[in-house]
Design a protein around this motif. Structure first.
Motif, PDB file in Angstrom:
ATOM      1  N   TYR A 139      25.982  -7.968  68.444  1.00 44.54           N
ATOM      2  CA  TYR A 139      27.298  -8.465  68.025  1.00 44.54           C
ATOM      3  C   TYR A 139      27.936  -7.478  67.059  1.00 44.54           C
ATOM      4  O   TYR A 139      27.314  -6.500  66.630  1.00 44.54           O
ATOM      5  N   ALA A 140      29.191  -7.752  66.712  1.00 46.66           N
ATOM      6  CA  ALA A 140      29.959  -6.844  65.860  1.00 46.66           C
ATOM      7  C   ALA A 140      29.262  -6.552  64.543  1.00 46.66           C
ATOM      8  O   ALA A 140      29.284  -5.417  64.058  1.00 46.66           O
ATOM      9  N   GLU A 141      28.633  -7.566  63.959  1.00 50.06           N
ATOM     10  CA  GLU A 141      27.993  -7.347  62.658  1.00 50.06           C
ATOM     11  C   GLU A 141      26.804  -6.387  62.744  1.00 50.06           C
ATOM     12  O   GLU A 141      26.498  -5.681  61.776  1.00 50.06           O
ATOM     13  N   HIS A 142      26.131  -6.332  63.913  1.00 47.06           N
ATOM     14  CA  HIS A 142      25.040  -5.371  64.082  1.00 47.06           C
ATOM     15  C   HIS A 142      25.593  -3.947  64.071  1.00 47.06           C
ATOM     16  O   HIS A 142      25.087  -3.067  63.370  1.00 47.06           O
ATOM     17  N   VAL A 143      26.631  -3.746  64.867  1.00 47.25           N
ATOM     18  CA  VAL A 143      27.240  -2.416  64.964  1.00 47.25           C
ATOM     19  C   VAL A 143      27.860  -2.015  63.631  1.00 47.25           C
ATOM     20  O   VAL A 143      27.666  -0.892  63.151  1.00 47.25           O
ATOM     21  N   ALA A 144      28.609  -2.934  63.016  1.00 46.37           N
ATOM     22  CA  ALA A 144      29.278  -2.636  61.750  1.00 46.37           C
ATOM     23  C   ALA A 144      28.269  -2.336  60.641  1.00 46.37           C
ATOM     24  O   ALA A 144      28.493  -1.441  59.812  1.00 46.37           O
ATOM     25  N   SER A 145      27.167  -3.060  60.613  1.00 46.99           N
ATOM     26  CA  SER A 145      26.140  -2.825  59.597  1.00 46.99           C
ATOM     27  C   SER A 145      25.581  -1.413  59.728  1.00 46.99           C
ATOM     28  O   SER A 145      25.360  -0.717  58.729  1.00 46.99           O
ATOM     29  N   PHE A 146      25.355  -0.980  60.950  1.00 46.29           N
ATOM     30  CA  PHE A 146      24.870   0.382  61.180  1.00 46.29           C
ATOM     31  C   PHE A 146      25.917   1.402  60.763  1.00 46.29           C
ATOM     32  O   PHE A 146      25.613   2.393  60.076  1.00 46.29           O
ATOM     33  N   LEU A 147      27.162   1.157  61.157  1.00 48.38           N
ATOM     34  CA  LEU A 147      28.223   2.118  60.877  1.00 48.38           C
ATOM     35  C   LEU A 147      28.454   2.343  59.392  1.00 48.38           C
ATOM     36  O   LEU A 147      28.573   3.486  58.938  1.00 48.38           O
ATOM     37  N   VAL A 148      28.526   1.255  58.623  1.00 48.12           N
ATOM     38  CA  VAL A 148      28.839   1.432  57.202  1.00 48.12           C
ATOM     39  C   VAL A 148      27.731   2.194  56.479  1.00 48.12           C
ATOM     40  O   VAL A 148      28.003   3.002  55.577  1.00 48.12           O
ATOM     41  N   GLN A 149      26.500   1.953  56.900  1.00 47.79           N
ATOM     42  CA  GLN A 149      25.396   2.652  56.255  1.00 47.79           C
ATOM     43  C   GLN A 149      25.346   4.128  56.676  1.00 47.79           C
ATOM     44  O   GLN A 149      25.007   5.004  55.878  1.00 47.79           O
ATOM     45  N   GLU A 150      25.725   4.419  57.922  1.00 43.96           N
ATOM     46  CA  GLU A 150      25.775   5.788  58.395  1.00 43.96           C
ATOM     47  C   GLU A 150      26.934   6.550  57.754  1.00 43.96           C
ATOM     48  O   GLU A 150      26.777   7.678  57.305  1.00 43.96           O
ATOM     49  N   VAL A 151      28.097   5.919  57.739  1.00 46.07           N
ATOM     50  CA  VAL A 151      29.278   6.582  57.196  1.00 46.07           C
ATOM     51  C   VAL A 151      29.109   6.859  55.705  1.00 46.07           C
ATOM     52  O   VAL A 151      29.527   7.903  55.194  1.00 46.07           O
ATOM     53  N   LYS A 152      28.471   5.928  55.007  1.00 51.10           N
ATOM     54  CA  LYS A 152      28.229   6.139  53.577  1.00 51.10           C
ATOM     55  C   LYS A 152      27.418   7.418  53.364  1.00 51.10           C
ATOM     56  O   LYS A 152      27.668   8.206  52.454  1.00 51.10           O
ATOM     57  N   GLY A 153      26.432   7.631  54.242  1.00 51.59           N
ATOM     58  CA  GLY A 153      25.587   8.806  54.104  1.00 51.59           C
ATOM     59  C   GLY A 153      26.318  10.106  54.388  1.00 51.59           C
ATOM     60  O   GLY A 153      25.890  11.184  53.966  1.00 51.59           O
ATOM     61  N   LYS A 154      27.436  10.032  55.141  1.00 51.43           N
ATOM     62  CA  LYS A 154      28.202  11.229  55.470  1.00 51.43           C
ATOM     63  C   LYS A 154      29.323  11.503  54.482  1.00 51.43           C
ATOM     64  O   LYS A 154      29.998  12.526  54.588  1.00 51.43           O
ATOM     65  N   ASN A 155      29.558  10.563  53.555  1.00 54.27           N
ATOM     66  CA  ASN A 155      30.660  10.726  52.613  1.00 54.27           C
ATOM     67  C   ASN A 155      30.124  11.086  51.217  1.00 54.27           C
ATOM     68  O   ASN A 155      28.996  10.843  50.891  1.00 54.27           O
TER      69      ASN A 155
END
Length: 245
Positions: free
Chosen positions: A229-245
């Motif tokens: 579901y969206a929360e699975h994908v979003a949870s992954f994305l925010v943690q990945e994007v944080k690491g790239k910023n």
């Protein structure tokens, strides 16, 4: 008690090994083609095959459902499957995470690329209504979600990613027998690398038969399959994007 080192198919009773196979033969329906279907299943090493259903699809094609017994078991206890490692956050937690760590909205592009016309998966993740009671990314206050729909060229996906300064690109693909999905997915990765954009975005692919292992092999950051579901994908994305910023 189930023996996890020797798990067998279950039909009516535990460990009876009963399986159901369905397939089409390019021959007309007859007593001979029914027997051919039965013998075909027997040649697979399955025991006591029985044709439970046979139906003519056309003058030259027939469909069969065959029941049979499988004598083999599988050691489930010894199986290791690569999966996305993440802590699943709630919708509010995701919005709070973005607000706290990014200080701006998370920009996401989603699409079914090239020849793929199946929008159910990407809509379930992106659209505000979501799926099965799970709201899509469009409903998140801190996410700018752009759903481009189906049969979108890789060029258009990249163009839109540039336009909205995308943090992530979500791709939905149906696995095909002719491996068209691999051609499509590889094409996007190659084009992103040629544009110098690959390392600047988080790239995710999803679909009913997509695995995390396949996604990584093709150059994606993660792969999501059924029951996502969206929360699975979003949870992954925010943690990945944080690491790239």
């Amino acid at each position: 008690m189930v023996d996890l080192q020797n798990v067998k198919p279950y039909g009516d009773t535990l460990d009876d090994g009963m399986v159901q196979l369905s397939f089409t033969l390019p021959v007309s329906l007859s007593s001979v083609s029914k027997e051919a279907a039965r013998q075909l299943v027997a040649s697979m090493g399955l025991e006591e095959p029985a044709v439970a259903h046979a139906e003519a699809i056309s003058d030259t094609f027939s469909f069969f459902i065959v029941y049979a017994k499988c004598k083999h078991g599988i050691d489930i206890a010894g199986i290791v499957v690569p999966e996305v490692d993440l802590e699943v956050l709630s919708k509010k937690e995701i919005d709070d995470f973005i607000s706290t760590h990014l200080g701006r909205k998370l920009n996401i592009v989603g699409a079914c690329i090239e020849s793929d016309a199946h929008t159910v998966g990407i809509d379930a993740i992106m659209n505000i209504k979501g799926f099965n009671g799970h709201k899509g990314l469009e409903s998140y206050h801190e996410i700018n979600a752009v759903n481009m729909g189906a049969q979108v060229t890789c060029e258009d996906v990249i163009r839109k990613a540039y336009e909205i300064k995308a943090d992530a690109i979500l791709i939905s693909q149906v696995v095909t027998q002719k491996n068209i999905h691999i051609t499509n997915l590889t094409k996007l990765v190659d084009m992103l690398e040629a544009e110098g954009l690959r390392d600047k975005v988080t790239l995710v692919v999803g679909g009913p038969r997509i695995s995390h292992e396949l996604a990584k092999e093709l150059g994606y950051d993660a792969g999501f399959s059924s029951n996502t579901y969206a929360e699975h994908v979003a949870s992954f994305l925010v943690q990945e994007v944080k690491g790239k910023n």
